[in-house]
Design a protein around this motif. Structure first.
Motif, mmCIF file in Angstrom:
data_model
loop_
_atom_site.group_PDB
_atom_site.id
_atom_site.type_symbol
_atom_site.label_atom_id
_atom_site.label_comp_id
_atom_site.label_asym_id
_atom_site.label_seq_id
_atom_site.Cartn_x
_atom_site.Cartn_y
_atom_site.Cartn_z
ATOM 1 N N THR A 1 -0.029 15.376 -2.304
ATOM 2 C CA THR A 1 0.637 14.824 -3.485
ATOM 3 C C THR A 1 2.049 14.369 -3.141
ATOM 4 O OG1 THR A 1 -0.649 16.246 -4.918
ATOM 5 C CG2 THR A 1 1.360 15.316 -5.841
ATOM 6 N N ARG A 2 2.734 15.179 -2.326
ATOM 7 C CA ARG A 2 4.113 14.846 -1.958
ATOM 8 C C ARG A 2 4.179 13.541 -1.180
ATOM 9 N NH1 ARG A 2 7.235 16.068 2.568
ATOM 10 N NH2 ARG A 2 9.469 16.104 2.186
ATOM 11 N N LEU A 3 3.245 13.350 -0.244
ATOM 12 C CA LEU A 3 3.256 12.126 0.539
ATOM 13 C C LEU A 3 2.902 10.917 -0.308
ATOM 14 C CD1 LEU A 3 1.612 13.241 3.899
ATOM 15 C CD2 LEU A 3 4.033 13.068 3.349
ATOM 16 N N GLN A 4 1.902 11.055 -1.149
ATOM 17 C CA GLN A 4 1.462 9.928 -1.947
ATOM 18 C C GLN A 4 2.496 9.506 -2.977
ATOM 19 O OE1 GLN A 4 -2.327 11.170 -3.502
ATOM 20 N NE2 GLN A 4 -3.450 10.415 -1.711
ATOM 21 N N SER A 5 3.411 10.421 -3.357
ATOM 22 C CA SER A 5 4.376 10.100 -4.399
ATOM 23 C C SER A 5 5.346 9.006 -3.979
ATOM 24 C CB SER A 5 5.151 11.363 -4.807
ATOM 25 O OG SER A 5 5.945 11.840 -3.736
ATOM 26 N N TRP A 6 5.446 8.714 -2.700
ATOM 27 C CA TRP A 6 6.332 7.653 -2.242
ATOM 28 C C TRP A 6 5.801 6.273 -2.590
ATOM 29 C CZ3 TRP A 6 11.159 7.507 -0.209
ATOM 30 C CH2 TRP A 6 11.722 8.721 0.203
ATOM 31 N N PHE A 7 4.507 6.159 -2.880
ATOM 32 C CA PHE A 7 3.904 4.852 -3.074
ATOM 33 C C PHE A 7 3.135 4.793 -4.378
ATOM 34 C CE2 PHE A 7 3.832 5.912 1.513
ATOM 35 C CZ PHE A 7 4.876 5.081 1.898
ATOM 36 N N ALA A 8 3.408 3.736 -5.165
ATOM 37 C CA ALA A 8 2.657 3.537 -6.397
ATOM 38 C C ALA A 8 1.215 3.200 -6.040
ATOM 39 C CB ALA A 8 3.282 2.401 -7.207
ATOM 40 N N LYS A 9 0.277 3.767 -6.783
ATOM 41 C CA LYS A 9 -1.129 3.540 -6.492
ATOM 42 C C LYS A 9 -1.475 2.062 -6.630
ATOM 43 C CE LYS A 9 -3.294 7.991 -7.454
ATOM 44 N NZ LYS A 9 -4.338 8.684 -8.248
ATOM 45 N N THR A 10 -2.195 1.559 -5.663
ATOM 46 C CA THR A 10 -2.597 0.159 -5.647
ATOM 47 C C THR A 10 -4.049 0.060 -5.211
ATOM 48 O OG1 THR A 10 -0.348 -0.524 -5.054
ATOM 49 C CG2 THR A 10 -2.096 -2.124 -4.694
ATOM 50 N N ALA A 11 -4.844 -0.675 -5.968
ATOM 51 C CA ALA A 11 -6.251 -0.866 -5.599
ATOM 52 C C ALA A 11 -6.339 -1.718 -4.340
ATOM 53 C CB ALA A 11 -7.014 -1.524 -6.736
ATOM 54 N N VAL A 12 -7.208 -1.316 -3.427
ATOM 55 C CA VAL A 12 -7.408 -2.056 -2.190
ATOM 56 C C VAL A 12 -8.573 -3.021 -2.357
ATOM 57 C CG1 VAL A 12 -7.961 -1.885 0.262
ATOM 58 C CG2 VAL A 12 -6.489 -0.162 -0.807
ATOM 59 N N HIS A 13 -8.323 -4.306 -2.113
ATOM 60 C CA HIS A 13 -9.362 -5.320 -2.221
ATOM 61 C C HIS A 13 -10.192 -5.329 -0.940
ATOM 62 C CE1 HIS A 13 -11.215 -9.301 -2.647
ATOM 63 N NE2 HIS A 13 -10.931 -9.208 -3.936
ATOM 64 N N PRO A 14 -11.510 -5.558 -1.051
ATOM 65 C CA PRO A 14 -12.352 -5.584 0.158
ATOM 66 C C PRO A 14 -11.885 -6.595 1.199
ATOM 67 C CG PRO A 14 -13.716 -5.526 -1.819
ATOM 68 C CD PRO A 14 -12.305 -5.714 -2.284
ATOM 69 N N ALA A 15 -11.181 -7.644 0.748
ATOM 70 C CA ALA A 15 -10.734 -8.693 1.674
ATOM 71 C C ALA A 15 -9.374 -8.386 2.306
ATOM 72 C CB ALA A 15 -10.668 -10.031 0.941
ATOM 73 N N GLU A 16 -8.837 -7.190 2.065
ATOM 74 C CA GLU A 16 -7.495 -6.879 2.540
ATOM 75 C C GLU A 16 -7.339 -7.102 4.042
ATOM 76 O OE1 GLU A 16 -5.828 -2.930 3.826
ATOM 77 O OE2 GLU A 16 -5.057 -2.988 1.774
ATOM 78 N N LYS A 17 -6.267 -7.825 4.399
ATOM 79 C CA LYS A 17 -5.885 -8.017 5.790
ATOM 80 C C LYS A 17 -4.511 -7.431 6.082
ATOM 81 C CE LYS A 17 -8.408 -12.396 6.437
ATOM 82 N NZ LYS A 17 -8.228 -13.857 6.741
ATOM 83 N N LEU A 18 -3.720 -7.275 5.023
ATOM 84 C CA LEU A 18 -2.319 -6.923 5.216
ATOM 85 C C LEU A 18 -1.820 -6.080 4.058
ATOM 86 C CD1 LEU A 18 0.258 -7.551 6.991
ATOM 87 C CD2 LEU A 18 0.713 -9.414 5.395
ATOM 88 N N GLN A 19 -1.023 -5.049 4.379
ATOM 89 C CA GLN A 19 -0.346 -4.247 3.358
ATOM 90 C C GLN A 19 1.113 -4.691 3.273
ATOM 91 O OE1 GLN A 19 -2.083 0.148 3.955
ATOM 92 N NE2 GLN A 19 -1.340 -0.777 5.843
ATOM 93 N N LEU A 20 1.580 -4.920 2.059
ATOM 94 C CA LEU A 20 2.969 -5.341 1.856
ATOM 95 C C LEU A 20 3.730 -4.225 1.153
ATOM 96 C CD1 LEU A 20 5.208 -7.492 1.986
ATOM 97 C CD2 LEU A 20 4.396 -8.335 -0.233
ATOM 98 N N PHE A 21 4.571 -3.529 1.904
ATOM 99 C CA PHE A 21 5.428 -2.495 1.323
ATOM 100 C C PHE A 21 6.628 -3.176 0.676
ATOM 101 C CE2 PHE A 21 3.047 -0.203 4.515
ATOM 102 C CZ PHE A 21 2.790 1.022 3.916
ATOM 103 N N CYS A 22 6.897 -2.857 -0.603
ATOM 104 C CA CYS A 22 7.976 -3.485 -1.362
ATOM 105 C C CYS A 22 9.029 -2.451 -1.721
ATOM 106 C CB CYS A 22 7.424 -4.143 -2.630
ATOM 107 S SG CYS A 22 6.308 -5.524 -2.305
#
Length: 274
Positions: free
Chosen positions: A3-24
């Protein structure tokens, strides 16, 4: 621990076509929600992962951090489960500074880098901080300075109870920027695009072009109508530019190649504790 680690990032659905993660990475006082509209408006092969700093929104009960070192030191282990796949960074203002220092530490400790860094609304990190020192002002002058910056709604500034809630995180964020001391290092071996507002009079075009010192690739500087918060004033144009940058710069092609390389290594990166 999870839980502590995940709290740094807002939950985002992953699309099957994902090629890249964009940290904002958000600006001072901002939370992950400032990127909420980005999630549905970027291409399906780009997954938006807003960074949620302590002391705001879903982490409002936590004490805000007031140094770059503390933020990056705590953030890096939380990123470990994510960087086995290709990723890029976007940061605005303070967020650009955090993104830059996070990339430097990732490179140093794991040998991994974003396939692209987009730094927005921030002078190059080696330049002296030229703005007023705000973090230790008394409440009233601090509020007046926020009003001049035009980044906080007037109804919030006039709500004394709400201001007492958000002021500690604002002070902490300003302290992050005002006490930051650049440590010289090698340029990052990844492309950078720098965004600026044409009416952002405290972040000059020269200070944006000075980011060239921090990458071994030629930078691209793009200007938008608006003041320091042009990412809201021109949100559609900024999002369109981000999509264009990550595609036209061949970041996604690099990401595909990097993904193949990353997938051959199942070991989690290890981070130094200091």
């Amino acid at each position: 621990m999870t839980t502590r680690l995940q709290s740094w990032f807002a939950k985002t659905a992953v699309h099957p076509a994902e090629k890249l993660q964009l940290f904002c990475f958000p600006y001072a006082g901002g939370g992950a929600s400032i990127f909420s509209s980005w999630k549905s408006r970027l291409a399906p092969d780009i997954t938006v992962i807003p960074v949620q700093l302590p002391g705001r929104e879903s982490r409002s009960t936590e004490a805000p951090m007031d140094t770059i070192q503390d933020i990056v030191h705590s953030l890096l282990p939380a990123m470990a489960p994510y960087i086995h796949k290709p990723f890029a960074f976007f940061g605005h203002s303070m967020g650009a500074l955090i993104a830059f220092e996070t990339a430097r530490q990732l490179s140093s400790q794991t040998g991994r880098l974003p396939v692209h860094i987009i730094a927005s609304g921030k002078s190059a990190p080696h330049l002296p901080y030229s703005k007023k020192q705000l973090h230790d002002l008394a409440d009233q002058p601090f509020t007046e300075e926020l009003r001049l910056m035009q980044g906080t709604p007037e109804e919030v500034l006039q709500n004394a109870e709400l201001m007492q809630i958000i002021m500690p995180r604002l002070r902490a964020d300003f302290k992050v920027c005002e006490t930051y001391v650049y440590q010289p290092g090698n340029p990052l071996a990844c492309p950078m695009t720098i965004l600026g507002g044409m009416k952002d009079y405290e972040v000059t075009t020269d200070s944006l072009h000075a980011w060239q010192q921090h990458t071994s690739s030629p930078i691209d500087v793009r200007m938008f109508e608006g003041n320091h918060f042009f990412i809201h004033e021109q949100e559609q144009e900024v999002i369109g530019a981000v999509v264009n940058i990550l595609s036209a710069s061949s970041a996604l092609n690099h990401a595909a190649a990097a993904h193949a390389s990353y997938s051959t290594n199942t070991l989690q990166p290890r981070f130094r504790q200091s």
